[in-house]
Design an enzyme around this catalytic site. Structure first.
Site, PDB file in Angstrom:
ATOM      1  N   CYS A  32      12.920   4.890  10.540  1.00 13.44           N
ATOM      2  CA  CYS A  32      13.254   5.470  11.847  1.00 13.44           C
ATOM      3  C   CYS A  32      12.716   6.896  11.932  1.00 13.44           C
ATOM      4  O   CYS A  32      13.224   7.800  11.272  1.00 13.44           O
ATOM      5  CB  CYS A  32      14.769   5.422  12.030  1.00 13.44           C
ATOM      6  SG  CYS A  32      15.453   6.608  13.184  1.00 13.44           S
ATOM      7  N   CYS A  35      15.051   9.766  12.943  1.00 14.15           N
ATOM      8  CA  CYS A  35      16.064  10.047  11.918  1.00 14.15           C
ATOM      9  C   CYS A  35      15.589  11.164  10.987  1.00 14.15           C
ATOM     10  O   CYS A  35      16.368  12.010  10.560  1.00 14.15           O
ATOM     11  CB  CYS A  35      16.367   8.803  11.087  1.00 14.15           C
ATOM     12  SG  CYS A  35      17.137   7.493  12.044  1.00 14.15           S
TER      13      CYS A  35
END
Lengths: 107, 309
Positions: A32, A35
């Site tokens: 991700c 993230c």
């Protein structure tokens, strides 16, 4: 003011729900992109904020807690206080914006 | 005393990093303030097939990493910070990240655009609980689930196609009777057995219960007839909004986009240049952003030269 690092499904009860201080948990995954942007912000918040601990939970490795709290987007930051979810910030946001959401819940 | 930099670049997508490469090679020692969405929109994509030079395609995040390395190679300072306030009323310009102050002789704005939301009931309530604007981030959570993708452009086509890796069924909801996406992306969607399309439909509400999405209420744009669909996730891909709130009242904007003196990248404030999606509501491609980023660096260089730097 501390960073308790990675927590797992099996440690979640003791480290997060059972904690005397509020804990901000950063739900994330390796794949991700956003993230990776938000994690340093969370670490900084952990280092700079009195009366708050921060932790990371890898959603790939810890499906039980992820499912239990209905995390369907990452990054999701959830603030736990006294064993309960009290605030949630979804998506990559700068430090100041995250703190603004947390502030009302921190004594 | 705060150091005054010659060139500060806000944003680190293709426009910002290309500006950095050119400014650095002109020995202007640019500073890139990357922002919280570092790398820009390509960080949220998968395969990029139309960036020239990569015959076999390249992953979006990989392309951005390469651009950043190229900028770093020529003496670019890259800061992982987000600017929260600017003062463009006098030079050097002032920029603040929290309490930390930066000063810049010239400023190149490449803050890009971020995904737009539908602004319907239920959307913000269920954001992160089934409502998402990032398929590559959140597709993983919807294995064997039914999903809606809202939109008709290239982003919507890419998200729908990507989500079929996880979902059992993907329904694209579009408000017109044809997509505006490129032909190749449309064809991929229309040929995919896991994807169907609801044409001429607007989303009126995202429905949910017990902290999770359960469906959506749609309305036919022609007949007005309502329709409920049961899904576990809704991915919104209806376009982008330029990231210009920092500059409101300080730079001339039009519909939220920074106005530049085409074909230059000069904004309404001398010494401030803008490039990429923050200016461009028409093309919005990685390569066009990179192209205007290059122009902005050359414009900034000429501007400094003109002042005898």
């Amino acid at each position: 003011m501390a960073n308790i690092g990675n927590v797992t499904d099996s440690e979640f009860q003791a480290s997060v729900l059972g904690s005397d201080t509020p804990v901000l948990v950063d739900f994330w995954a390796e794949w991700c992109g956003p993230c990776h942007m938000v994690s340093p912000e969370v670490e900084a918040i952990g280092n700079e904020t009195a009366g708050l601990e921060v932790a990371k939970m890898n959603v790939d490795e810890n499906p039980d807690t992820t499912r239990k709290y209905g995390v369907l987007s990452i990054p999701s930051l959830i603030l736990f206080k006294g064993g309960e979810e009290v605030a949630r910030v979804v998506g990559a946001r700068p430090k100041e914006a995250i703190l603004k959401e947390l502030q009302p819940h921190l004594a | 005393m705060v150091e005054t930099r010659d060139v500060v670049i806000l944003g680190s997508g293709p426009a910002g990093l290309t500006a950095a490469i050119y400014a650095a090679r002109a020995d202007l020692k640019p500073t890139v303030i990357k922002g919280i969405d570092a790398g820009g929109q390509l960080m949220l994509t998968t395969e990029v097939e139309n960036f020239p030079g990569f015959a076999g395609g390249i992953m979006g995040p990989e392309l951005m990493e390469a651009m950043e390395k190229q900028a770093a190679r020529f003496d670019t300072e890259l800061l992982h910070q987000e600017i929260s306030r600017v003062d463009l009323s006098s030079r050097p310009f002032g920029l603040w990240s929290g309490d930390e102050e930066f000063r810049a002789q010239t400023l190149i704005i490449t803050t890009g655009a971020t995904a737009r939301w539908l602004d319907v009931p239920g959307e913000q309530e269920f954001r992160g609980r089934g409502v998402s604007a990032c398929a590559t981030c959140d597709g993983f959570f919807f294995r064997d689930k039914r999903l809606l993708v809202i939109g008709g452009g290239d982003s919507a086509m890419e998200e729908a196609t990507f989500l079929t890796k996880f979902a059992s069924q993907v329904t694209v909801v579009h408000r017109r009777d044809e997509f505006r996406a490129s032909k190749i992306m449309q064809d991929r969607v229309l040929a995919n057995p896991k994807i169907d399309v609801i044409w001429n439909a607007d989303v009126d509400e995202i429905l949910g219960a017990e902290g999770a999405v359960t469906g959506a209420r749609l309305r036919d744009t022609v007949t007005g007839e309502p329709q409920k669909v049961a899904v576990e996730g809704v991915f919104v891909a209806i376009g982008h909004t330029p990231n210009t709130s920092l500059f409101e009242g300080q730079l001339e904007l039009s519909k939220g986009y920074i106005v530049v003196e085409e074909p230059s990248t000069r904004t309404s404030v001398p010494g401030v240049f803008a490039a990429g999606d923050v200016v461009d509501s028409t093309y919005r491609q990685a390569i066009t952003a990179a192209g205007t980023g290059c122009r902005a660096a050359l414009d900034a260089e000429r501007f400094l030269e003109g002042e005898g730097h």
